[in-house]
Write a protein that holds these residues in place. Structure first.
Motif: not given
Length: 256
Positions: A198-220
């Motif tokens: 389960x990967x959770x991300x805030x849309x206003x994250x000041x340290x990352x973009x949604x690309x982080x969890x999107x890549x998790x979804x693509x790889x795992x």
């Protein structure tokens, strides 16, 4: 608060039983962020324990909170060391069987490394604002954090939670701003993760973009994504109820 010796280092930890325990639910290990500790989670692990039936186990890594100080300078491989060596040793020392892993930020990266690179075999992996590669926004966010550290009362605030807050902050920023860390990437470990994620991300994250969890979804292999509006780098603080509900539903899905 208890302590456990891992590779000769004493780590502080706490075990929080659920108010609604279930025999069929494994424990959930909480892995804090780059400036975190046991106490900085506040009551969130207890709320997750009560909502899921899992016992919550929360610990501070070496140098954090009231755990022993680090005996050597942190290297750019520190997240791999935590995920591939320290966390498995902690799980083994406590005799945990297929625990859930819940990691925030750096803790999320550590959870993914453990799930894909060791024999811990977690029941499930929950990552909140995790990092699987280094983004420009991350570097800029840490540079801004350094300015805040130097110009505000943040050192005094962080000192409430750590024996050596200055070392905690400096070690964190020095690694992430180290040019050698710019190529850090753990996407190669993702296909080896067999546990649901389960990967959770805030849309206003000041340290990352949604690309982080999107890549998790693509790889795992088995990933649920939750993207939260009006939410920054700490979804469990900005949107606690949404995170708790997502985690409870995820646990039910895994154990069904």
């Amino acid at each position: 608060m208890k302590t456990v010796s891992i590779f000769g280092t004493n780590l502080e930890f706490v075990r929080l039983p659920s108010a609604h325990p279930r025999d069929d639910v494994p424990a959930m290990v909480f892995l804090h962020e780059g400036l975190g500790s046991v106490s900085m989670w506040r009551d969130f692990p207890q709320k997750v324990a009560d909502a899921t039936g899992c016992e919550a186990i929360v610990y501070s890594r070496v140098g954090y909170g009231r755990s022993d100080p680090a005996t050597r300078q942190r290297e750019v491989t520190y997240l791999h060391e935590e995920g591939l060596a320290m966390l498995p040793a902690f799980v083994d020392a406590l005799g945990l069987e297929q625990p859930f892993l819940f990691g925030h930020s750096d803790g999320g990266s550590i959870a993914l490394l453990c799930a894909g690179g060791t024999d811990v075999s977690p029941s499930g992996v929950i990552v909140v604002a995790p990092h699987v590669f280094v983004e420009d926004v991350t570097i800029e966010g840490i540079r801004q954090a350094r300015t805040i550290w130097d110009t505000t009362d943040l050192p005094a605030k962080l000192a409430k939670y750590h024996n050596d807050a200055d070392t905690v902050f400096r070690s964190w920023q020095d690694i992430w701003l180290n040019p050698d860390f710019r190529d850090w990437n753990i996407e190669d470990i993702l296909p080896a993760i067999t546990a649901p994620v389960l990967a959770i991300q805030g849309e206003d994250d000041e340290y990352a973009t949604m690309e982080q969890i999107d890549r998790i979804a693509a790889g795992a292999n088995d990933v649920d994504l939750v993207k939260l509006a009006d939410c920054r780098h700490s979804p469990h603080k900005d949107q606690p109820q949404a995170v708790i509900e997502a985690v409870a539903a995820f646990v039910e899905r895994v154990l069904d």
